[in-house]
Each structure stands twice: as structure tokens, then as C-alpha cells.
Design an enzyme around this catalytic site. Structure first.
Site, mmCIF file in Angstrom:
data_model
loop_
_atom_site.group_PDB
_atom_site.id
_atom_site.type_symbol
_atom_site.label_atom_id
_atom_site.label_comp_id
_atom_site.label_asym_id
_atom_site.label_seq_id
_atom_site.Cartn_x
_atom_site.Cartn_y
_atom_site.Cartn_z
ATOM 1 C CB SER A 1 -0.887 0.003 1.257
ATOM 2 O OG SER A 1 -1.524 1.249 1.431
ATOM 3 C CE1 TYR B 1 -4.711 -1.626 4.909
ATOM 4 C CE2 TYR B 1 -3.746 0.555 4.658
ATOM 5 C CZ TYR B 1 -4.194 -0.622 4.107
ATOM 6 O OH TYR B 1 -4.130 -0.808 2.746
ATOM 7 C CE LYS C 1 -2.006 -3.552 3.310
ATOM 8 N NZ LYS C 1 -2.086 -4.808 2.534
#
Length: 290
Positions: A178, A189, A193
Site C-alpha cells: 500500500s 493498518y 503495510k
């Protein structure tokens, strides 16, 4: 276009004197081809969004695919929809797989092998969930995100890598990273990543001697149901992105085909950033207020 969208544009014009432009994208999708002819791919989180489009592009490139999801109902629905949208290609199968339940991954992967029939020579680690900001994140959400996005990816990759090595399979592992892997990490999150970015490098270094090519692909904000209001893609404008819009899943899928094909065998341990500049030349599309 919804009434809400029209009202938003009208209000912007009244307050600022400038209308919100309707942003479109002229995207070229790979035509049906044989780049992945005879290949078999396992794609996690393939029931919608980027994973679904990657599955469709792989099938149109000649591969057979097995998609996974946490709900067998959603998996079966996606398989049926894929069959209705492809022009030609390999088989399409589905397996229920919860990436958080690492104890079940071996059993589920054995099921994948039986269903596929042919050797699995492509793994796409796409399954992921958003959330858990530093401001108000809670432990249960943190664990759910890290377990799904990173822990599950680690252990499924381990299973597949042993399988490929033991069976002398020249394969590919493609991790969906990402733009968040380039950002200051202020959410679970984003941390996950960053982990995917590091794991991609580590797997590439470890597995290259066995002809297993590992790379990553890093989308920026992408027009998928996960990011859209009410899960409906209506408007792809994204004013704080340098390109002025969201990426489209089809764009990500095009690059995925190239990276796992024989055209990409000398791309090793790399991450292709398809962010429209988000995370690369700007962080303005993310709120870092505490």
C-alpha cells in the site's frame, strides 16, 4: 450519479465559486492473452475490489484461479460473477479461508491443492482490512488487523514457499502492499503495510535461490467498495491526491499480471507503487491530527 453528489457539487460552487469536476479515467485493460497460460494462482481476499480484479485479469491471461474469503457465500457469489464476466481462460474456484485463523491455514491450503488439480505456482497475498487509528484504536481491532494483514500473510507464504520448494516449482509470490507502507505509521493498518514491505524484501532474498520470485504491488487510495461511502463507487475524484482521483482496481490488476508473468522474472524484491503520488510526493490525503 446520486442526488447527494449533485448537492455536494452545488454547495461547493456556491461557497467557493468553482464546481467540482467529474473526474474520469481512461484506463486500458489488458486484452485476453496467454501471459499466464497454464499457471494456477491462489488469490486471498478475492471476492471484491483489487483481489477480484486480479483474479479476473489472471483468468483472462490464461490462468486458473482459486480465490479465498472469510464467507463461503461471498466466495461462491464471486466465483459465479467471475464466470459471467470473463471471455475465456482457465478454471475459477473458491475456498473459505480466514487469514486470522493460522491454525486452519494448512488445512485450507491442502484443500486448495486438491481443488486446483494442477500445481499452485502463484500466490497473491491480497486479503486485508483497514482501521485502528492511533487516536482511538482498541486492542481487539489492532489484533484483527495485524493478524489478517501481516501474520496470516507470513504463515500462508511460509506454507506456499515450502510447497513450491519441495515440488521444485518455479513460482511467484506477489504481496499487495500500500501507499501506507511509505507513510508515517499512525494506525494498525499502516504498521501492517510497513510489515508487508519488509516481508517482501525478506522473502525475495530467501526464496530467489529456489526460483521463487517475490515482489509487491502498492496501490494508493483505490476505488473499491471498502473505501467508498456506503460501499458504492460513484465518483473517483480524490482532490488531495496529486492525480486528482482514486486508482482503479483494473489498473492494479494489469500490473499484477505483468509482475507474475515470465516478463517479470528479473524484477525481484521490488514494490511497484501505483499511488498517483500518494505516500510518494504527498501525505496530504491522510489526516494526522490527534
Amino acid at each position: 450519479m446520486s442526488v447527494k453528489t449533485y448537492l455536494k457539487r452545488g454547495l461547493t460552487f456556491i461557497l467557493k465559486g468553482t464546481p467540482i469536476k467529474h473526474v474520469t479515467a481512461n484506463v486500458t485493460t489488458l486484452a485476453p492473452n496467454s501471459l499466464l497460460l497454464g499457471r494456477t494462482a491462489l488469490i486471498t481476499g478475492g471476492t471484491s475490489g483489487i483481489g477480484y480484479e486480479i483474479a479476473k485479469s489472471f483468468v483472462n491471461a490464461g490462468a486458473s484461479v482459486i480465490i479465498t474469503g472469510r464467507s463461503i457465500e461471498r466466495v461462491n457469489k464471486a466465483v459465479k460473477q467471475l464466470y459471467s464476466e470473463i471471455s475465456d481462460g482457465g478454471g475459477i474456484y473458491g475456498v473459505e479461508m480466514n487469514m486470522r485463523n493460522t491454525e486452519e491455514l494448512k488445512k485450507r491450503f491442502d484443500e486448495v491443492i486438491k481443488i486446483a488439480g494442477n500445481p499452485i505456482d502463484i500466490l497473491v497475498n491480497n486479503a486485508g482490512v483497514l482501521g485502528c487509528n492511533f487516536y482511538d484504536g482498541v486492542e481487539s481491532d489492532y489484533d484483527a488487523i495485524l493478524d489478517t494483514n501481516l501474520k496470516g500473510t507470513f504463515f500462508l507464504s511460509q506454507l506456499v514457499a515450502h510447497y513450491m520448494k519441495d515440488n521444485h516449482i518455479k513460482g511467484n509470490i506477489l504481496n499487495v502492499a500500500s501507499s501506507s507502507s511509505l507513510r508515517p505509521a499512525a494506525s494498525a493498518y499502516t504498521l501492517s503495510k510497513w510489515g508487508i514491505r519488509g516481508l517482501t524484501l525478506g522473502l525475495a532474498k530467501t526464496l530467489a535461490p529456489y526460483d521463487i520470485v517475490v515482489n509487491g504491488i502498492a496501490p494508493g487510495p483505490t476505488a473499491t467498495p471498502m473505501l467508498m461511502p456506503n460501499g458504492v463507487v460513484e465518483d473517483i475524484s480524490f482532490k488531495t491526491n496529486p492525480t486528482g482521483r482514486y486508482a482503479l482496481p483494473e489498473e492494479i490488476a494489469n500490473m499484477a499480471v505483468i509482475l507474475v508473468s515470465n516478463m517479470g522474472r528479473m524484477v525481484v524484491g521490488d514494490i511497484v507503487y501505483m499511488t498517483g503520488g500518494a505516500g510518494l510526493i504527498t501525505f496530504d490525503d491522510i489526516n494526522y491530527q490527534f
